[in-house]
Design a protein around this motif. Structure first.
Motif, PDB file in Angstrom:
ATOM      1  N   GLU A  34       0.885  -1.170  -0.086  1.00  0.00           N
ATOM      2  CA  GLU A  34       0.035   0.138   0.233  1.00  0.00           C
ATOM      3  C   GLU A  34       0.776   1.277  -0.277  1.00  0.00           C
ATOM      4  O   GLU A  34       1.572   1.382   0.815  1.00  0.00           O
ATOM      5  CB  GLU A  34      -1.063   0.037   1.268  1.00  0.00           C
ATOM      6  N   ILE A  35       0.747   2.118  -1.056  1.00  0.00           N
ATOM      7  CA  ILE A  35       1.467   3.229  -1.020  1.00  0.00           C
ATOM      8  C   ILE A  35       0.417   4.399  -0.671  1.00  0.00           C
ATOM      9  O   ILE A  35      -0.440   4.689  -1.403  1.00  0.00           O
ATOM     10  CB  ILE A  35       2.074   3.495  -2.416  1.00  0.00           C
ATOM     11  N   SER A  36       0.802   5.084   0.354  1.00  0.00           N
ATOM     12  CA  SER A  36      -0.022   6.141   0.734  1.00  0.00           C
ATOM     13  C   SER A  36       0.701   7.473   0.369  1.00  0.00           C
ATOM     14  O   SER A  36       1.648   7.693  -0.342  1.00  0.00           O
ATOM     15  CB  SER A  36       0.125   6.285   2.308  1.00  0.00           C
ATOM     16  N   ALA A  49      -1.222  -1.002  -4.358  1.00  0.00           N
ATOM     17  CA  ALA A  49      -2.331  -0.354  -3.940  1.00  0.00           C
ATOM     18  C   ALA A  49      -2.153   1.207  -3.515  1.00  0.00           C
ATOM     19  O   ALA A  49      -0.861   1.307  -2.932  1.00  0.00           O
ATOM     20  CB  ALA A  49      -3.249  -0.909  -2.778  1.00  0.00           C
ATOM     21  N   VAL A  50      -2.965   2.085  -4.019  1.00  0.00           N
ATOM     22  CA  VAL A  50      -2.978   3.626  -3.517  1.00  0.00           C
ATOM     23  C   VAL A  50      -3.903   3.556  -2.244  1.00  0.00           C
ATOM     24  O   VAL A  50      -4.970   3.582  -2.374  1.00  0.00           O
ATOM     25  CB  VAL A  50      -3.194   4.330  -4.774  1.00  0.00           C
ATOM     26  N   SER A 109       0.047  14.445  -3.713  1.00  0.00           N
ATOM     27  CA  SER A 109       0.335  14.212  -5.173  1.00  0.00           C
ATOM     28  C   SER A 109      -1.060  13.747  -6.521  1.00  0.00           C
ATOM     29  O   SER A 109      -0.920  14.045  -7.476  1.00  0.00           O
ATOM     30  CB  SER A 109       1.438  13.239  -5.577  1.00  0.00           C
ATOM     31  N   GLY A 110      -2.031  13.217  -5.603  1.00  0.00           N
ATOM     32  CA  GLY A 110      -3.200  13.058  -6.139  1.00  0.00           C
ATOM     33  C   GLY A 110      -2.906  12.045  -7.027  1.00  0.00           C
ATOM     34  O   GLY A 110      -2.527  11.176  -7.353  1.00  0.00           O
ATOM     35  N   PHE A 111      -3.532  12.662  -8.508  1.00  0.00           N
ATOM     36  CA  PHE A 111      -3.679  11.980  -9.621  1.00  0.00           C
ATOM     37  C   PHE A 111      -2.347  11.438 -10.245  1.00  0.00           C
ATOM     38  O   PHE A 111      -2.016  10.424 -10.942  1.00  0.00           O
ATOM     39  CB  PHE A 111      -4.363  12.405 -10.906  1.00  0.00           C
ATOM     40  N   GLN A 112      -1.212  12.171  -9.893  1.00  0.00           N
ATOM     41  CA  GLN A 112       0.277  11.700 -10.171  1.00  0.00           C
ATOM     42  C   GLN A 112       0.637  10.441  -9.661  1.00  0.00           C
ATOM     43  O   GLN A 112       1.029   9.594 -10.396  1.00  0.00           O
ATOM     44  CB  GLN A 112       1.001  13.022  -9.696  1.00  0.00           C
ATOM     45  N   THR A 113       0.308  10.246  -8.318  1.00  0.00           N
ATOM     46  CA  THR A 113       0.557   8.888  -7.825  1.00  0.00           C
ATOM     47  C   THR A 113      -0.129   7.840  -8.433  1.00  0.00           C
ATOM     48  O   THR A 113       0.493   6.743  -8.840  1.00  0.00           O
ATOM     49  CB  THR A 113       0.033   8.771  -6.348  1.00  0.00           C
ATOM     50  N   PRO A 133      -1.866   1.284  -9.940  1.00  0.00           N
ATOM     51  CA  PRO A 133      -2.322   0.620  -8.877  1.00  0.00           C
ATOM     52  C   PRO A 133      -3.233  -0.604  -9.283  1.00  0.00           C
ATOM     53  O   PRO A 133      -4.054  -0.472 -10.348  1.00  0.00           O
ATOM     54  CB  PRO A 133      -2.895   1.515  -8.013  1.00  0.00           C
ATOM     55  N   ASP A 134      -3.008  -1.722  -8.797  1.00  0.00           N
ATOM     56  CA  ASP A 134      -3.971  -2.740  -9.041  1.00  0.00           C
ATOM     57  C   ASP A 134      -5.073  -2.462  -8.161  1.00  0.00           C
ATOM     58  O   ASP A 134      -6.343  -2.881  -8.581  1.00  0.00           O
ATOM     59  CB  ASP A 134      -3.451  -3.876  -8.584  1.00  0.00           C
ATOM     60  N   TYR A 135      -5.012  -1.824  -7.008  1.00  0.00           N
ATOM     61  CA  TYR A 135      -6.254  -1.482  -6.042  1.00  0.00           C
ATOM     62  C   TYR A 135      -6.168   0.052  -5.825  1.00  0.00           C
ATOM     63  O   TYR A 135      -4.956   0.544  -5.631  1.00  0.00           O
ATOM     64  CB  TYR A 135      -5.977  -2.157  -4.882  1.00  0.00           C
TER      65      TYR A 135
END
Length: 242
Positions: free
Chosen positions: A124-126, A152-153, A161-165, A171-173
């Motif tokens: 999970e990338i926060s 996952a985001v 960073s919003g949509f940049q991330t 992400p798969d999730y």
């Protein structure tokens, strides 16, 4: 690890424990995965989970500390998993992506040791920390994906960073933050925003998870809007950590 030879960090890691919260398929009510939640941070000498990782970052040992914690979560979850095809979601501090002590390939050894497949683990990338998506951090993300790990985001809609991330992580999730789920049934703006995220995620090929579902109305709203998974104290399959 040389960086973890210091007794203080070894002692801290020994005191840390993990609990696991179910992520439930909204259509079947079955557990699809479990998220590893860090516990006993106060016993380890920190006022918060953030303080633990902040200290590791400041001392330039973030990756090595995280790797030892990762192994601990994998070992404990393996006792429950026992060969079942359920995934483990593990929170990754974004700063690790550009950490100077990052070493690729370390997680695979731990997976093999405890009997996991690559697809059993999702990072999970926060969006909690405002990091620059440099070529180095993008390369680290790509390295995880190329090895076969799921991504996952987390906290979608609340980060820096919003949509940049979403663009770079592929992400798969996508996990929608609790803020947008709470009282969504009575808030047209929240329903519109969640529906937009769901439609965008499905267009990108990602599944959507709603975080912090605590009432039957929130669950119903998430199902009607098209969320794929739910997580929180109100779940059809389980309502507590273990």
């Amino acid at each position: 690890m040389i960086e973890l030879a210091e007794k203080r960090w070894k002692s801290c890691i020994e005191k840390i424990e993990y609990a696991f919260q179910p992520i439930v398929n909204i259509h079947t009510g079955n557990a699809f995965a479990f998220e590893a939640l860090l516990r006993n941070y106060r016993e380890a000498g920190f006022e918060s989970i953030d303080e633990l990782f902040d200290q590791a970052w400041q001392e330039d040992v973030l990756h090595h500390v995280d790797l030892e914690l990762r192994k601990k979560a994998l070992e404990k979850f393996a006792e429950y998993k026992q060969g079942r095809r359920i995934k483990l979601f593990y929170n990754l501090d974004n700063r690790l992506l550009c950490s100077s002590d990052y070493e690729p390939g370390q997680t695979i050894y731990a997976l093999e040791k405890f009997g996991y497949c690559l697809e059993d683990l999702c990072f999970e990338i926060s969006e909690k920390h405002d990091i620059s998506l440099t070529s180095s951090s993008i390369k680290t993300l790509s390295n995880y994906r190329s090895q076969g790990f799921k991504i996952a985001v987390d906290d979608c809609g609340t980060g820096f960073s919003g949509f940049q991330t979403l663009y770079y992580a592929e992400p798969d999730y996508i996990k929608i933050d609790r803020f947008f789920i709470q009282n969504m049934e009575n808030d047209p703006k929240k329903r519109l925003l969640v529906a937009t995220i769901v439609n965008m995620a499905h267009f990108m090929g990602s599944l959507v998870m709603a975080e912090g579902v605590e009432t039957v109305d929130e669950l119903t709203s998430c199902r009607n809007i098209g969320c794929d998974m739910v997580q929180g104290f109100f779940c059809p399959e389980a309502n507590s950590e273990y």
